[in-house]
Design an enzyme around this catalytic site. Structure first.
Site, PDB file in Angstrom:
ATOM      1  N   SER A   1       0.809  -1.214   0.000  1.00 11.85           N
ATOM      2  CA  SER A   1       0.000   0.000   0.000  1.00 11.85           C
ATOM      3  C   SER A   1       0.845   1.269   0.000  1.00 11.85           C
ATOM      4  CB  SER A   1      -0.957  -0.034   1.183  1.00 11.85           C
ATOM      5  OG  SER A   1      -1.845   1.024   1.094  1.00 11.85           O
ATOM      6  N   HIS A   2       0.685   2.066   1.046  1.00 13.68           N
ATOM      7  CA  HIS A   2       1.347   3.366   1.101  1.00 13.68           C
ATOM      8  C   HIS A   2       2.772   3.269   1.662  1.00 13.68           C
ATOM      9  CE1 HIS A   2      -0.735   2.299   4.728  1.00 13.68           C
ATOM     10  NE2 HIS A   2       0.172   2.973   5.398  1.00 13.68           N
TER      11      HIS A   2
ATOM     12  N   ASP B   1      -1.141   1.514  -4.038  1.00 13.33           N
ATOM     13  CA  ASP B   1      -1.974   0.531  -4.741  1.00 13.33           C
ATOM     14  C   ASP B   1      -3.325   1.091  -5.181  1.00 13.33           C
ATOM     15  OD1 ASP B   1      -2.749   0.707  -2.063  1.00 13.33           O
ATOM     16  OD2 ASP B   1      -3.555  -1.317  -2.039  1.00 13.33           O
TER      17      ASP B   1
ATOM     18  N   ASP C   1      -2.579   6.451  -3.479  1.00 12.68           N
ATOM     19  CA  ASP C   1      -1.417   5.837  -2.826  1.00 12.68           C
ATOM     20  C   ASP C   1      -0.794   4.741  -3.680  1.00 12.68           C
ATOM     21  OD1 ASP C   1      -3.484   4.039  -2.574  1.00 12.68           O
ATOM     22  OD2 ASP C   1      -2.706   3.192  -0.712  1.00 12.68           O
TER      23      ASP C   1
ATOM     24  N   LYS D   1     -11.576   0.042  -0.777  1.00 12.19           N
ATOM     25  CA  LYS D   1     -11.671   1.485  -0.955  1.00 12.19           C
ATOM     26  C   LYS D   1     -11.086   1.829  -2.324  1.00 12.19           C
ATOM     27  CE  LYS D   1      -7.684   2.256   2.085  1.00 12.19           C
ATOM     28  NZ  LYS D   1      -7.456   0.927   2.698  1.00 12.19           N
TER      29      LYS D   1
ATOM     30  N   ASP E   1      -5.896   2.604  -3.625  1.00  9.26           N
ATOM     31  CA  ASP E   1      -7.177   2.569  -2.908  1.00  9.26           C
ATOM     32  C   ASP E   1      -7.408   3.809  -2.042  1.00  9.26           C
ATOM     33  OD1 ASP E   1      -5.283   1.834  -1.043  1.00  9.26           O
ATOM     34  OD2 ASP E   1      -6.242  -0.059  -0.471  1.00  9.26           O
ATOM     35  N   ARG E   2      -6.361   4.552  -1.752  1.00  8.95           N
ATOM     36  CA  ARG E   2      -6.556   5.756  -0.925  1.00  8.95           C
ATOM     37  C   ARG E   2      -6.729   6.997  -1.788  1.00  8.95           C
ATOM     38  NH1 ARG E   2      -2.880   5.530   4.458  1.00  8.95           N
ATOM     39  NH2 ARG E   2      -3.391   3.386   5.013  1.00  8.95           N
TER      40      ARG E   2
ATOM     41  N   GLU F   1     -10.822   7.487   8.142  1.00  9.61           N
ATOM     42  CA  GLU F   1      -9.987   8.678   8.293  1.00  9.61           C
ATOM     43  C   GLU F   1      -8.653   8.530   7.569  1.00  9.61           C
ATOM     44  OE1 GLU F   1      -7.067   8.131  10.035  1.00  9.61           O
ATOM     45  OE2 GLU F   1      -7.754   6.078  10.409  1.00  9.61           O
ATOM     46  N   SER F   2      -8.240   7.277   7.351  1.00 10.14           N
ATOM     47  CA  SER F   2      -6.927   7.011   6.755  1.00 10.14           C
ATOM     48  C   SER F   2      -6.964   7.189   5.232  1.00 10.14           C
ATOM     49  CB  SER F   2      -6.463   5.605   7.121  1.00 10.14           C
ATOM     50  OG  SER F   2      -7.460   4.661   6.777  1.00 10.14           O
TER      51      SER F   2
HETATM   52  C1  G16 Z   1      -5.102  -0.208   5.488  1.00  8.22           C
HETATM   53  C2  G16 Z   1      -6.510  -0.678   5.695  1.00  8.22           C
HETATM   54  C3  G16 Z   1      -7.369   0.454   6.161  1.00  8.22           C
HETATM   55  C4  G16 Z   1      -6.764   1.105   7.393  1.00  8.22           C
HETATM   56  C5  G16 Z   1      -5.353   1.531   7.096  1.00  8.22           C
HETATM   57  C6  G16 Z   1      -4.631   2.060   8.311  1.00  8.22           C
HETATM   58  O1  G16 Z   1      -5.072   0.677   4.410  1.00  8.22           O
HETATM   59  O2  G16 Z   1      -7.049  -1.212   4.505  1.00  8.22           O
HETATM   60  O3  G16 Z   1      -8.630  -0.054   6.430  1.00  8.22           O
HETATM   61  O4  G16 Z   1      -7.531   2.189   7.789  1.00  8.22           O
HETATM   62  O5  G16 Z   1      -4.616   0.441   6.626  1.00  8.22           O
HETATM   63  O6  G16 Z   1      -4.491   1.048   9.213  1.00  8.22           O
HETATM   64  P1  G16 Z   1      -3.603   1.214  10.485  1.00  8.22           P
HETATM   65  O7  G16 Z   1      -4.143   2.422  11.199  1.00  8.22           O
HETATM   66  O8  G16 Z   1      -3.814  -0.059  11.251  1.00  8.22           O
HETATM   67  O9  G16 Z   1      -2.185   1.445  10.046  1.00  8.22           O
HETATM   68  P2  G16 Z   1      -4.112   0.407   3.197  1.00  8.22           P
HETATM   69  O10 G16 Z   1      -4.350   1.568   2.273  1.00  8.22           O
HETATM   70  O11 G16 Z   1      -2.750   0.382   3.805  1.00  8.22           O
HETATM   71  O12 G16 Z   1      -4.522  -0.929   2.659  1.00  8.22           O
END
Ligand code: G16
Length: 548
Positions: free
Chosen positions: A117-118, A284, A282, A381, A286-287, A369-370
């Site tokens: 992801s990010h 991948d 981001d 997402k 999704d953000r 929120e993320s």
């Molecule tokens: C992932 C999850 C999200 C979550 C985020 C932050 O996002 O898919 O649902 O809100 O991580 O998670 P944490 O606060 O536990 O670091 P992504 O975009 O990384 O797949």
């Protein structure tokens, strides 16, 4: 005709650390490159889903370092496990929401997404593997737990002895008895988005010469999508998409669309003569982050504004059944739901918790929120979807981003919101902070801080209304009598030490205070949070690493 497979059975030692986190298994590239590490995890997935016989799987990733190598390894494991068809994004590229769309469209059994992801990429960065189920969504906890349990005892994996597959051209190949289809990474996804949004109206706005947008793909997976959708399909000028070439190390950047890491876009959008609309996605795809000219939209507000304006979007105009947000996300959307007379669900952090609600038809829109928002069109997402939702609102109303947000605050009040991240904290110290907080919680109720009184404290627990599964210890909540909140959580996506997240929120209806800077409006709560949790003392840091 079934061929005799040239499959090898490799003996291996199980690894004990392959527990998927908030979003799949994330580790450093070096951890994934340890001999047999990726292979045993993928075999654990195969074993957990009951083998590959007759199944169709989707495979793609965000293009980060090790993506291409991992695709070849996984194809050979899939073939040795008898998978019937693997659909692979061209060049090994498929954004997370596009993977979800492809799984759903072709009724595949599931999919494997290669992404951290990010998190930064490159030889010294991170890599990740995520398994998605047939709904197109991330595997629920019972599946990830089963994969983890298998990974701790596995002693063999199967892999085909075969040359690499050409993944750089659309076409079909045979790998043992498995059909490998290399598919266009964008077209199925674009077709879905075209069914939801008013492309004609958005296109008119983007080609009018009076509206400028800047989409920052951050050298990650949404480059090809942004170019195909905003420029080639909707007609925006080519310079409307920046950093559009996916790079294995994201150009050395941190592909996380927030005010800190997407600073190049932020500089463009906060300069004189800034474009009307700015957005980033981001690693991948999704953000999303949404910006107006000299204006930032918090993800929590973005979700609320989407819900409040659903009637403007063709794909949703007939009605939305409900909304959902993760617990730390602000309650701005709750107020919209109340006004619309639809349910609003509060889930733990992690997109996987929205899946059951969407499958059961209980919610249409959800967000976190993320920097994540999405809907039941897929089960992830979706960054580009969010950008199109906003562009559709702008095209339909003719208003600026700032005017839309400020009108929203005037109607519903404003949920001031901030998240402070303390990254790379020594794990034991982070746990000590939480242990102390747990002990303190009961004694905090009734205590006054400034003119607020604490009315509730707990560690958030969620019972899924559909399958009744219970998820405990999802974040410490300190709630005040005026709806203000302080929340503490440990991130489930980091790979170095612990990341402490502090979320603060207060609700304001006084028109004279609606436009305050959020950090300023929340400064008393931020001080209270430190006083209660002794953040500085435990982390050894006198300020957060990232503020969003
Ligand atoms: C992932 C999850 C999200 C979550 C985020 C932050 O996002 O898919 O649902 O809100 O991580 O998670 P944490 O606060 O536990 O670091 P992504 O975009 O990384 O797949």
């Amino acid at each position: 005709m079934t061929k005799t497979l040239n499959a090898q059975i490799i003996d291996c030692q199980p690894f004990q650390d392959q527990k998927p986190g908030t979003s799949g298994l994330r580790k450093s590239v070096s951890a994934f490159k340890v001999p047999h590490y990726l292979e045993t995890f993928v075999q654990s997935i195969m074993d957990t889903i009951g083998g590959g016989q007759g199944k169709t799987l989707v495979l793609g990733g965000d293009g980060r370092y090790f993506n291409r190598e991992a695709i070849q390894i996984i194809l050979k494991i899939a073939a040795a496990n008898g998978v019937a068809v693997v659909k692979v994004g061209k060049h090994g590229i498929l954004s997370t929401p596009a993977t979800s769309a492809v799984i759903r469209k072709y009724k595949a059994f599931g999919g494997i997404i290669l992404s951290a992801s990010h998190n930064p990429g490159g030889p010294n960065g991170d890599f990740g593997v995520k398994y998605n189920v047939e709904s197109g969504g991330p595997a629920p906890e019972k599946v990830t737990e089963a994969i983890y349990a298998t990974s701790k005892t596995i002693t063999q994996y199967r892999i085909l002895n075969a040359p690499n597959v050409d993944i750089d051209n659309v076409g079909t190949h045979e790998l043992g008895n498995t059909k490998v289809e290399i598919i266009d990474s964008v077209s199925d996804y674009l077709e879905l988005l075209e069914s939801l949004f008013d492309f004609a109206k958005i296109g008119t706005m983007l080609t009018s010469g009076k509206f400028r947008m800047c989409f920052d793909a951050m050298h990650a997976v949404t480059g090809p999508y942004g170019k195909a959708i905003f420029v080639d399909t909707l007609g925006a000028p080519p310079d409307s998409v920046r950093a559009e070439v996916p790079l294995e190390d994201f150009g050395g950047g941190h592909p996380d669309p927030n005010l800190t890491y997407a600073h190049e876009l932020v500089e463009i959008m906060f300069a004189k003569n800034a474009p009307d609309f700015g957005a980033a996605s981001d690693g991948d795809g999704d953000r999303n982050m949404i910006l107006g000219s000299n204006f930032f939209v918090t993800p929590s507000d973005s979700l609320a504004i989407m819900a409040a304006n659903y009637k403007l979007i063709p794909g949703y105009a007939s009605g939305i059944s409900g909304v959902a947000r993760s617990m730390p996300t602000s309650a701005a959307v709750d107020r919209v739901a109340k006004n619309l007379g639809i349910p609003c669900y509060e889930t733990p952090t992690g997109w996987k918790f929205f899946g059951n609600l969407m499958d059961a038809g209980r919610v249409t829109l959800c967000g976190e929120e993320s920097f994540g928002t999405g809907s039941n069109h897929v089960r992830e997402k979706d960054g580009i979807w969010a950008v199109l939702f906003w562009l559709n609102i702008l095209a339909a109303t003719g208003k600026s981003v700032e005017a839309i947000v400020k009108d929203h605050w005037r109607t519903y009040g404003r949920n001031f919101y901030a998240r402070h991240d303390y990254e790379n904290v020594v794990t034991e110290k982070a746990h000590a902070l939480f242990d102390r907080l747990h002990e303190l919680l009961p004694s905090l109720v009734g205590k006054e801080y400034g003119n607020r009184k604490i009315s509730l404290t707990d560690d958030f627990s969620y019972t899924d209304p559909v399958d009744k599964s219970v998820s405990k210890n999802q974040g410490i909540r300190i709630i005040f009598d005026d709806d203000a909140r302080i929340v503490f959580r440990l991130s489930g996506t980091g790979t170095k030490g612990a990341t402490l997240r502090l979320y603060v929120e207060s609700y304001e209806t006084d028109e004279a205070r609606l436009h305050l800077d959020a950090q300023e409006a929340l400064s008393d709560l931020i001080t209270t949070a430190d006083e209660i949790a002794e953040i500085r003392k435990h982390t050894g840091m006198d300020r957060p690493s990232v503020i969003t």
